[in-house]
Design an enzyme around this catalytic site. Structure first.
Site, PDB file in Angstrom:
ATOM      1  N   ARG A  20       0.825  -1.221   0.000  1.00 36.04           N
ATOM      2  CA  ARG A  20       0.000   0.000   0.000  1.00 36.04           C
ATOM      3  C   ARG A  20       0.856   1.267   0.000  1.00 36.04           C
ATOM      4  O   ARG A  20       0.430   2.293  -0.543  1.00 36.04           O
ATOM      5  CB  ARG A  20      -0.923   0.006   1.222  1.00 36.04           C
ATOM      6  CG  ARG A  20      -2.057  -0.967   1.038  1.00 36.04           C
ATOM      7  CD  ARG A  20      -3.005  -0.927   2.196  1.00 36.04           C
ATOM      8  NE  ARG A  20      -4.195  -1.707   1.873  1.00 36.04           N
ATOM      9  CZ  ARG A  20      -5.066  -2.115   2.764  1.00 36.04           C
ATOM     10  NH1 ARG A  20      -4.905  -1.816   4.039  1.00 36.04           N
ATOM     11  NH2 ARG A  20      -6.114  -2.810   2.397  1.00 36.04           N
ATOM     12  N   GLY A  31     -14.699  -3.552   1.768  1.00 30.07           N
ATOM     13  CA  GLY A  31     -16.041  -3.010   1.996  1.00 30.07           C
ATOM     14  C   GLY A  31     -16.397  -1.914   1.007  1.00 30.07           C
ATOM     15  O   GLY A  31     -17.524  -1.857   0.506  1.00 30.07           O
ATOM     16  N   GLY A  46     -11.506  -8.289  -0.826  1.00 29.47           N
ATOM     17  CA  GLY A  46     -10.185  -8.506  -0.250  1.00 29.47           C
ATOM     18  C   GLY A  46      -9.627  -9.890  -0.538  1.00 29.47           C
ATOM     19  O   GLY A  46      -8.469 -10.040  -0.941  1.00 29.47           O
ATOM     20  N   LYS A  95     -20.733 -15.819   1.964  1.00 30.88           N
ATOM     21  CA  LYS A  95     -22.151 -15.633   2.261  1.00 30.88           C
ATOM     22  C   LYS A  95     -22.938 -14.935   1.168  1.00 30.88           C
ATOM     23  O   LYS A  95     -22.509 -13.930   0.623  1.00 30.88           O
ATOM     24  CB  LYS A  95     -22.282 -14.777   3.528  1.00 30.88           C
ATOM     25  CG  LYS A  95     -21.836 -15.483   4.777  1.00 30.88           C
ATOM     26  CD  LYS A  95     -22.098 -14.569   5.940  1.00 30.88           C
ATOM     27  CE  LYS A  95     -21.679 -15.204   7.255  1.00 30.88           C
ATOM     28  NZ  LYS A  95     -21.644 -14.177   8.304  1.00 30.88           N
TER      29      LYS A  95
HETATM   30  P1  ADP Z   1     -14.017 -11.410  -0.759  1.00 27.00           P
HETATM   31  O1  ADP Z   1     -13.168 -10.970   0.403  1.00 27.00           O
HETATM   32  O2  ADP Z   1     -13.247 -11.541  -2.031  1.00 27.00           O
HETATM   33  O3  ADP Z   1     -15.258 -10.565  -0.898  1.00 27.00           O
HETATM   34  P2  ADP Z   1     -15.333 -13.415   0.860  1.00 27.00           P
HETATM   35  O4  ADP Z   1     -14.796 -12.763   2.088  1.00 27.00           O
HETATM   36  O5  ADP Z   1     -16.787 -13.335   0.621  1.00 27.00           O
HETATM   37  O6  ADP Z   1     -14.534 -12.894  -0.431  1.00 27.00           O
HETATM   38  O7  ADP Z   1     -14.990 -14.974   0.885  1.00 27.00           O
HETATM   39  C1  ADP Z   1     -13.685 -15.466   0.971  1.00 27.00           C
HETATM   40  C2  ADP Z   1     -13.628 -16.762   1.722  1.00 27.00           C
HETATM   41  O8  ADP Z   1     -14.554 -17.701   1.209  1.00 27.00           O
HETATM   42  C3  ADP Z   1     -12.282 -17.417   1.604  1.00 27.00           C
HETATM   43  O9  ADP Z   1     -11.646 -17.353   2.857  1.00 27.00           O
HETATM   44  C4  ADP Z   1     -12.595 -18.870   1.207  1.00 27.00           C
HETATM   45  O10 ADP Z   1     -11.858 -19.821   1.941  1.00 27.00           O
HETATM   46  C5  ADP Z   1     -14.063 -18.979   1.550  1.00 27.00           C
HETATM   47  N1  ADP Z   1     -14.747 -20.018   0.769  1.00 27.00           N
HETATM   48  C6  ADP Z   1     -14.880 -20.081  -0.568  1.00 27.00           C
HETATM   49  N2  ADP Z   1     -15.539 -21.208  -0.932  1.00 27.00           N
HETATM   50  C7  ADP Z   1     -15.841 -21.876   0.202  1.00 27.00           C
HETATM   51  C8  ADP Z   1     -16.518 -23.096   0.486  1.00 27.00           C
HETATM   52  N3  ADP Z   1     -17.010 -23.849  -0.494  1.00 27.00           N
HETATM   53  N4  ADP Z   1     -16.647 -23.455   1.781  1.00 27.00           N
HETATM   54  C9  ADP Z   1     -16.159 -22.686   2.768  1.00 27.00           C
HETATM   55  N5  ADP Z   1     -15.514 -21.508   2.569  1.00 27.00           N
HETATM   56  C10 ADP Z   1     -15.355 -21.115   1.297  1.00 27.00           C
HETATM   57 MG    MG Z   2     -13.375 -11.279   2.544  1.00 27.27          MG
END
Ligand code: ADP
Ligand code: MG
Length: 401
Positions: free
Chosen positions: A38, A376, A353, A199
């Protein structure tokens, strides 16, 4: 771009108060900066200002000191690293506001740089206290906002100051607005949206907004199981948000109303534990996942299906990993999709992230048009919300400087 940027300003002899994102990890043992990505990212805007004869006061937060002075969140190690990696001579001032700061700024010469202490050492920062904002604004002629990661928050150092002096975007902010703006409001078609991560509830705003724009939506990650369960498939012990199944059904209905091609996985990599080295298998979604097993990645047929769906895309936005990419055994789906998107001749944007971390891990970052630095903030942007830290930047019609 509709917003004024630092390019639009005559900088010679001006004093800039610049909000950057120096929220970097500090090594607990050595007290030094553990990852300077960063800091490096902020350099082009700072160097541009210095080269053009501005005096630069840098502001940033680091961690969550909650309005108290807490030495473990000091920006001092950041100033040290900044001096090591740039040709700049940055003076660190261990105060946030006050007489010493005023005096130091009065003594500045063109092209000098001062970094003030962590903005969140002052309780007024996160409260967007007008007194604090005015004290900072009083030090400078122009505010430069280059901290996209905090744009979804109205704090004194990014939004408050702009009530007193004009605010313009730095180069990082400009690129975020340009690319996230394109995928959120005016994508070229075909437009493919790829969503994964944990989620459905985290991403509902993004899905709803982008269903209005997308031609295809591809769903992977843990969130796929909420959709699959909504369609009546056996998902075993996979992560499911039971209270979001109705919502998933209504999203599926909305997609078909809007004639959006909403594509769910056809196979998945399953295991009994989220651990490396455990027994794993690939099962077809149609055959169902046995109890005690959970889906931790998309399977090879899904990789094929998604890659084919991406092939003709002119715009792609990707948010959320396809599987538990942190563990090599379950990273293949995320890696393959990351590669498929990287190889397209399309506008390709990553928000989120963990998705950004995945792309860096696979060494593909430079193959994307834009990898957003905001977690976020990029989600809220993709939801079509106006972020306070962008609204506060002056529009182009206004003349500044
Ligand atoms: P981002 O930060 O890119 O928005 P999220 O925080 O929503 O993404 O999700 C990231 C997490 O989702 C990762 O830590 C990954 O391990 C988890 N993940 C992805 N697929 C699965 C799965 N099938 N079961 C459990 N965790 C999962
Ligand atoms: Mg995340």
């Amino acid at each position: 771009m509709k917003k004024l940027t630092i390019r639009d300003v005559d900088l010679q002899g001006k004093t800039l108060i610049m909000r950057v994102d120096f929220n970097v990890p500090i090594d607990k043992e050595t007290g030094k900066v553990a990852d300077d990505t960063r800091i490096k990212a902020a350099l082009p805007t700072i160097e541009h200002a210095v080269k053009n004869g501005a005096k630069v006061i840098l502001l940033s937060h680091l961690g969550r000191p909650k309005g108290n002075v807490d030495p473990k969140y000091s920006l001092k190690p950041v100033a040290e690293r900044l001096n090591e990696i740039s040709g700049l001579n940055v003076e660190f001032l261990p105060e946030v506001v006050g007489d010493n700061v005023v005096r130091a700024v009065q003594n500045m010469k063109p092209s000098e740089v001062i970094l003030l202490e962590n903005t969140r050492f002052h309780p007024g920062e996160t409260k967007n206290d007008p007194e604090l904002a005015q004290a900072w604004a009083g030090l400078a002629d122009i505010h430069v906002n280059d901290a996209f990661g905090t744009a979804h928050r109205a704090h004194a150092s990014n939004v408050g100051i702009a009530n007193f002096i004009p605010s313009v975007a730095g180069f990082l902010m400009e690129k975020e607005i340009e690319f996230l703006g394109k995928v959120t409001y005016e994508p070229d078609h075909p437009y493919v949206v790829v969503l994964g991560g944990v989620k459905v509830s985290d991403k509902i705003g993004v899905i709803t907004h982008l269903l209005e724009k997308a031609d295809k939506v591809l769903i992977g990650g843990a969130m796929m199981f909420t959709f699959l369960k909504a369609k009546g498939y056996q998902v075993g012990s996979s992560l499911v948000e039971e209270d979001k199944i109705e919502l998933a059904k209504s999203i599926l209905n909305k997609a078909s109303e809007k004639k959006v091609d909403f594509i769910l996985p056809v196979d998945t990599v399953i295991a009994q534990k989220i651990e490396s080295g455990v027994e794993k298998k690939v099962v077809e979604i149609e055959d169902g996942i046995p109890e005690g097993w959970m889906g931790l990645d998309i399977g090879p047929k899904t990789v094929e299906l998604f890659s084919e769906a991406l092939r003709s895309a002119k715009t792609v936005v990707w948010n959320g990993p396809m599987g538990v990419f942190e563990i090599d055994d379950f990273s293949q789906g995320t890696k393959s999709i990351a590669e498929a998107i990287a190889n397209l001749s399309a506008t390709t944007v990553i928000g989120g992230g963990d998705s950004a971390a995945a792309v860096s891990k696979f060494g593909l970052k430079s193959s994307y048009s834009h990898v957003s630095t905001g977690g976020g903030a990029s989600l809220e942007f993709l939801e079509g919300k106006e972020l306070p830290g962008i609204r506060s930047i002056a529009d182009k019609k206004k003349h500044v400087g």
